[in-house]
Design a protein around this motif. Structure first.
Motif, short mmCIF file in Angstrom:
data_model
loop_
_atom_site.label_atom_id
_atom_site.label_comp_id
_atom_site.label_asym_id
_atom_site.label_seq_id
_atom_site.Cartn_x
_atom_site.Cartn_y
_atom_site.Cartn_z
N GLY A 228 0.81 -1.23 0.00
CA GLY A 228 0.00 0.00 0.00
C GLY A 228 0.84 1.27 0.00
O GLY A 228 0.29 2.37 -0.19
N SER A 252 6.56 -5.74 4.41
CA SER A 252 5.80 -6.97 4.15
C SER A 252 6.44 -7.67 2.95
O SER A 252 7.25 -7.07 2.23
CB SER A 252 4.35 -6.64 3.82
OG SER A 252 4.30 -6.06 2.53
N ILE A 267 9.30 -8.96 7.31
CA ILE A 267 8.79 -9.45 8.59
C ILE A 267 7.68 -10.47 8.30
O ILE A 267 6.83 -10.22 7.44
CB ILE A 267 8.26 -8.27 9.42
CG1 ILE A 267 9.48 -7.42 9.86
CG2 ILE A 267 7.46 -8.73 10.63
CD1 ILE A 267 9.13 -6.07 10.38
N GLY A 271 10.13 -14.31 6.87
CA GLY A 271 11.07 -13.23 7.14
C GLY A 271 11.50 -13.30 8.59
O GLY A 271 11.63 -14.38 9.15
N GLY A 283 0.18 0.75 5.24
CA GLY A 283 -0.24 0.13 3.97
C GLY A 283 0.00 -1.36 3.95
O GLY A 283 0.39 -1.92 2.93
N ILE A 284 -0.21 -2.00 5.09
CA ILE A 284 -0.06 -3.46 5.20
C ILE A 284 -1.43 -4.04 5.52
O ILE A 284 -2.09 -3.59 6.46
CB ILE A 284 0.95 -3.83 6.32
CG1 ILE A 284 2.36 -3.38 5.93
CG2 ILE A 284 0.92 -5.32 6.63
CD1 ILE A 284 3.43 -3.67 6.96
N SER A 285 -1.85 -5.05 4.76
CA SER A 285 -3.20 -5.58 4.98
C SER A 285 -3.30 -6.41 6.26
O SER A 285 -4.33 -6.43 6.91
CB SER A 285 -3.64 -6.42 3.78
OG SER A 285 -2.71 -7.45 3.54
N GLY A 286 -2.20 -7.12 6.60
CA GLY A 286 -2.21 -7.92 7.83
C GLY A 286 -2.61 -9.36 7.61
O GLY A 286 -3.34 -9.95 8.41
N HIS A 290 2.05 -12.36 7.57
CA HIS A 290 2.73 -11.17 8.08
C HIS A 290 2.58 -11.08 9.61
O HIS A 290 3.57 -10.91 10.32
CB HIS A 290 2.19 -9.90 7.42
CG HIS A 290 2.96 -8.69 7.83
ND1 HIS A 290 4.19 -8.37 7.29
CD2 HIS A 290 2.72 -7.75 8.78
CE1 HIS A 290 4.67 -7.29 7.88
NE2 HIS A 290 3.78 -6.88 8.79
N ILE A 303 -1.99 2.00 9.70
CA ILE A 303 -2.43 3.08 8.81
C ILE A 303 -2.86 2.43 7.51
O ILE A 303 -2.05 1.77 6.84
CB ILE A 303 -1.28 4.08 8.52
CG1 ILE A 303 -0.64 4.56 9.84
CG2 ILE A 303 -1.77 5.25 7.68
CD1 ILE A 303 0.62 5.40 9.65
N ASN A 304 -4.13 2.57 7.17
CA ASN A 304 -4.66 1.86 6.01
C ASN A 304 -5.89 2.58 5.48
O ASN A 304 -6.67 3.12 6.26
CB ASN A 304 -5.03 0.42 6.44
CG ASN A 304 -5.02 -0.53 5.27
OD1 ASN A 304 -5.73 -0.33 4.30
ND2 ASN A 304 -4.19 -1.56 5.36
N THR A 305 -6.05 2.58 4.18
CA THR A 305 -7.25 3.20 3.59
C THR A 305 -8.50 2.36 3.85
O THR A 305 -9.62 2.87 3.85
CB THR A 305 -7.09 3.37 2.05
OG1 THR A 305 -6.49 2.19 1.54
CG2 THR A 305 -6.27 4.58 1.69
P1 FAD Z 1 -1.52 -6.23 0.36
O1 FAD Z 1 -2.13 -7.45 0.89
O2 FAD Z 1 -1.67 -5.95 -1.09
O3 FAD Z 1 -2.10 -5.03 1.20
C1 FAD Z 1 -1.89 -3.71 0.93
C2 FAD Z 1 -2.67 -2.91 1.96
O4 FAD Z 1 -2.41 -1.55 1.77
C3 FAD Z 1 -4.19 -3.09 1.84
O5 FAD Z 1 -4.73 -3.37 3.12
C4 FAD Z 1 -4.69 -1.76 1.32
O6 FAD Z 1 -5.97 -1.41 1.84
C5 FAD Z 1 -3.63 -0.81 1.86
N1 FAD Z 1 -3.44 0.39 1.03
C6 FAD Z 1 -3.42 0.48 -0.31
N2 FAD Z 1 -3.14 1.75 -0.68
C7 FAD Z 1 -3.01 2.46 0.46
C8 FAD Z 1 -2.72 3.83 0.75
N3 FAD Z 1 -2.48 4.70 -0.24
N4 FAD Z 1 -2.65 4.20 2.03
C9 FAD Z 1 -2.90 3.34 3.05
N5 FAD Z 1 -3.17 2.03 2.83
C10 FAD Z 1 -3.21 1.60 1.57
N6 FAD Z 1 3.95 -11.82 3.84
C11 FAD Z 1 4.71 -11.13 4.70
O7 FAD Z 1 4.51 -9.93 4.92
N7 FAD Z 1 5.75 -11.75 5.33
C12 FAD Z 1 6.06 -13.04 5.14
O8 FAD Z 1 7.02 -13.54 5.73
C13 FAD Z 1 5.24 -13.80 4.25
N8 FAD Z 1 5.46 -15.11 4.05
C14 FAD Z 1 4.63 -15.80 3.23
C15 FAD Z 1 4.80 -17.18 3.09
C16 FAD Z 1 3.96 -17.91 2.30
C17 FAD Z 1 4.16 -19.39 2.18
C18 FAD Z 1 2.92 -17.25 1.60
C19 FAD Z 1 1.98 -18.02 0.73
C20 FAD Z 1 2.74 -15.89 1.72
C21 FAD Z 1 3.58 -15.15 2.52
N9 FAD Z 1 3.42 -13.77 2.67
C22 FAD Z 1 4.20 -13.11 3.57
C23 FAD Z 1 2.50 -13.01 1.82
C24 FAD Z 1 1.19 -12.64 2.51
O9 FAD Z 1 0.27 -13.69 2.31
C25 FAD Z 1 0.62 -11.37 1.91
O10 FAD Z 1 0.49 -11.53 0.52
C26 FAD Z 1 1.46 -10.12 2.17
O11 FAD Z 1 1.76 -10.03 3.55
C27 FAD Z 1 0.68 -8.90 1.72
O12 FAD Z 1 1.49 -7.77 1.86
P2 FAD Z 1 0.83 -6.34 2.03
O13 FAD Z 1 -0.08 -6.34 3.19
O14 FAD Z 1 1.92 -5.36 1.97
O15 FAD Z 1 0.03 -6.19 0.64
#
Ligand code: FAD
Length: 339
Positions: A228, A252, A267, A271, A283-286, A290, A303-305
């Motif tokens: 995000g 993330s 993380i 990680g 901007g991390i979905s959670g 993660h 902090i998230n939209t």
């Molecule tokens: P997204 O899920 O795309 O989320 C982005 C977020 O940002 C959304 O909530 C959105 O609403 C918000 N957003 C968008 N634009 C804005 C803005 N302008 N301002 C504020 N908010 C905004 N993930 C990890 O993090 N760590 C790991 O170690 C890890 N290991 C994994 C292992 C396996 C086997 C698998 C299958 C997956 C793994 N993942 C891991 C990936 C995990 O499943 C998620 O895909 C990843 O954590 C998503 O990252 P994200 O939240 O940054 O992205």
């Protein structure tokens, strides 16, 4: 006999943190199983090393001190542990999910036909009933870890073979001194008894180590960015926020995959695991993969939209809005208020 063993790893002359974390967990397991906790250290120039292990509750420390055992090479370490385990028959053996542990664990478990669960996130003791065989197994090691891409949390057991072996990543278990004055017994491992000439065939002529440039694991404040953040340039704003807060920057996996940050900042499940006093998720979905790496943070600000983002469920404070609006304001007002 039938005790809990922790295979300790040396890190620049000290016991690695992950081994101390496993000793802490091992103490709890040994208490539940009403057996001893034993530690095994192999290396060179280990004089006095036991004094760093006993406080974590080890009842016995086995020390194998020999020039052939440092730096680490697979064959001599595996040969000694295989030999020792055949004699001492541990019921549980734990190793760090480090480069060494990932190399050594499978070697030992395959030689002893014991099985091994890698990257456990929890270890517990419990019973298992095999209804088909009409058999109840008491006091097994529950080796708990995410499986199928993190969609389920699997509890893996090893009813018949010993030792029940598991690796755990650094930071997943908590390290805690049991008693600074705790004292156990030191046993010298007769290294030559277990080694054959072919175990010493590999010689390390030169060794280059690159130390990690980031230290998120020990940071008390972490500002972490996700997909995000939108771009690498936007992500760089997190370094400014981290600067004013005296924090470290985490990421993330989606942010790492997008090239916003290097992998050593990731993380989560694949990680680093962190437990800071404050975690600011920008901007991390959670997703569960993660939160597996930061869910034990003392305080979380999200902090998230998206006001329904899963991260908000574990957050203490939720700021709903655009990261690029909020983060510059945080920097501005923190600077202003801390003058
Ligand atoms: P997204 O899920 O795309 O989320 C982005 C977020 O940002 C959304 O909530 C959105 O609403 C918000 N957003 C968008 N634009 C804005 C803005 N302008 N301002 C504020 N908010 C905004 N993930 C990890 O993090 N760590 C790991 O170690 C890890 N290991 C994994 C292992 C396996 C086997 C698998 C299958 C997956 C793994 N993942 C891991 C990936 C995990 O499943 C998620 O895909 C990843 O954590 C998503 O990252 P994200 O939240 O940054 O992205």
């Amino acid at each position: 006999m039938n005790n809990v063993f922790v295979i300790c790893e040396m890190d620049e002359g000290k016991i690695a943190d992950v081994s101390l974390e496993l000793l802490t967990k091992g103490r709890t397991l040994a208490d539940t199983l009403k057996c001893k906790l034993e530690a095994l250290v192999l290396g060179h120039k280990l004089k006095g090393i036991e004094s760093h292990i006993f406080p974590y509750g080890a009842d016995v420390v086995h020390i194998g001190d020999d020039p052939h055992l440092a730096p680490y090479t697979t064959l001599p370490h595996a040969a000694i542990i295989n030999g020792l385990f055949r004699e001492l028959k541990p019921q549980v053996a734990l190793l760090g999910a480090t480069t060494m542990g990932r190399d050594l664990g499978p070697r030992v478990s395959s030689a002893l036909f014991s099985g091994l669960t890698a990257d456990c996130t929890a270890l517990e003791i419990g019973d298992h009933e095999d209804k088909k065989a009409g058999k109840v197994y008491k006091n097994l090691l529950y080796q708990i870890r995410p499986a199928f891409g993190g969609n389920i949390v699997a509890t893996i057991i090893n009813p018949d073979c010993r030792p029940q072996m598991a690796t755990v990543r650094e930071g997943v278990m908590k390290k805690a001194i049991l008693d600074a004055n705790y004292k156990g017994e030191v046993k010298t491992v007769e290294v030559s008894k277990y080694l054959k000439p072919e175990d010493l065939i590999v010689k390390v002529i030169e060794r280059h180590m690159e130390n990690s440039r980031v230290n998120i694991k020990n940071s008390s404040i972490i500002v972490a960015g996700g997909y995000g953040m939108g771009s690498k340039e936007n992500f760089n704003l997190l370094y400014d926020l981290a600067d004013v807060l005296g924090a470290e920057v985490g990421a993330s996996r989606a942010a790492v995959d997008a090239g916003y940050a290097d992998h050593d900042r990731q993380i989560g499940q694949t990680g680093v695991t962190v437990r800071p006093k404050l975690y600011i998720a920008c901007g991390i979905s959670g997703q569960i993969q993660h939160t597996a790496g930061m869910g034990e943070s003392a305080m979380v600000i999200a902090i998230n939209t998206d006001s329904n983002a899963p991260i908000n469920r574990i957050a203490d404070y939720v700021i709903t809005g655009e990261v690029m609006d909020i983060i510059p304001k945080m920097i501005k007002y923190y600077k202003k208020n801390s003058k």
